[in-house]
Scaffold this active site. Structure first.
Site: not given
Length: 170
Positions: A148, A39-42
Site C-alpha cells: 500500500t 499517501y499510503n493507501h492502507f
C-alpha cells in the site's frame, strides 16, 4: 545507522486476519502510528473493503483519529503488526533495511489461536518471514498482497481489487 523498532501489535482475541508489514516508515515511526504517511493507501483500502465512505476520499481529509482507525480494524477481526522487530534503515524504503531481527510469531500464535490468515503488505515482509521464521501451520493461510506504500505506483483501485481477498477470512 541507528537501530529502529517496530510497534506492538494491534490485536485482540477475536482477530482472524493479521496484516503484516515489514517495518514502519519514517513518518509512521515519528508519529508512532501504523501507516501514517498520507499517501499510503492502507487506511483508504481498509475503509473501502467495508464500503465505508472514508475509503473513497482523499487520504489527507478522510481519516478518523488513530484510535478510531485501530478500533475499526479490530471490530472487523483484523490485526496489524510487522515482521521485523528492529533493524537499521536509511529513509523509508524496504530495500534499505539491513540487520533485521524478527518479531516473536510463535508466542503470538499461541496467544491468538483464532488467526486464520497472514496477509503480507508487500514482498519484503513476506520474504523475510519465509526466510527467518518459516513457521508452517495447516490452520493459517498466507497471502502476499501489493504494498500500500506510495512507492508502489499501482493504482488504488487495482490494489483494492487484490486486497479484497482478505474478506473471505472475516
Amino acid at each position: 545507522m541507528e537501530i529502529i523498532y517496530s510497534f506492538e501489535p494491534v490485536i485482540n482475541q477475536e482477530s482472524r486476519v493479521l496484516i503484516l508489514g515489514s517495518m514502519p516508515g519514517v513518518q509512521s515511526l515519528r508519529e508512532q502510528k501504523y501507516y501514517a504517511h498520507p499517501y499510503n493507501h492502507f487506511w483508504r483500502i481498509m475503509y473501502a473493503l467495508f464500503d465505508d465512505a472514508r475509503g473513497w476520499s482523499n487520504a489527507a481529509d478522510a481519516m478518523d483519529d488513530y484510535d478510531s482507525r485501530k478500533q475499526f480494524l479490530l471490530d472487523r477481526k483484523i490485526a496489524l503488526w510487522d515482521v521485523i522487530r528492529n533493524c537499521s534503515r536509511e529513509g523509508s524504503l524496504d530495500s534499505n533495511i539491513v540487520n533485521e531481527q524478527v518479531n516473536d510469531f510463535q508466542n503470538l500464535f499461541i496467544q491468538h489461536p483464532n488467526l486464520e490468515l497472514l496477509a503480507f503488505n508487500g514482498a519484503k515482509g513476506f520474504n523475510i518471514y519465509k526466510r527467518k521464521i518459516r513457521l508452517e501451520s495447516a490452520s493459517i493461510a498466507y497471502l502476499l498482497l501489493p504494498s500500500t506504500s506510495p512507492a508502489n505506483t499501482m493504482k488504488f483501485e487495482e490494489k483494492l481489487t487484490h486486497w479484497k481477498a482478505i474478506l473471505k477470512y472475516l
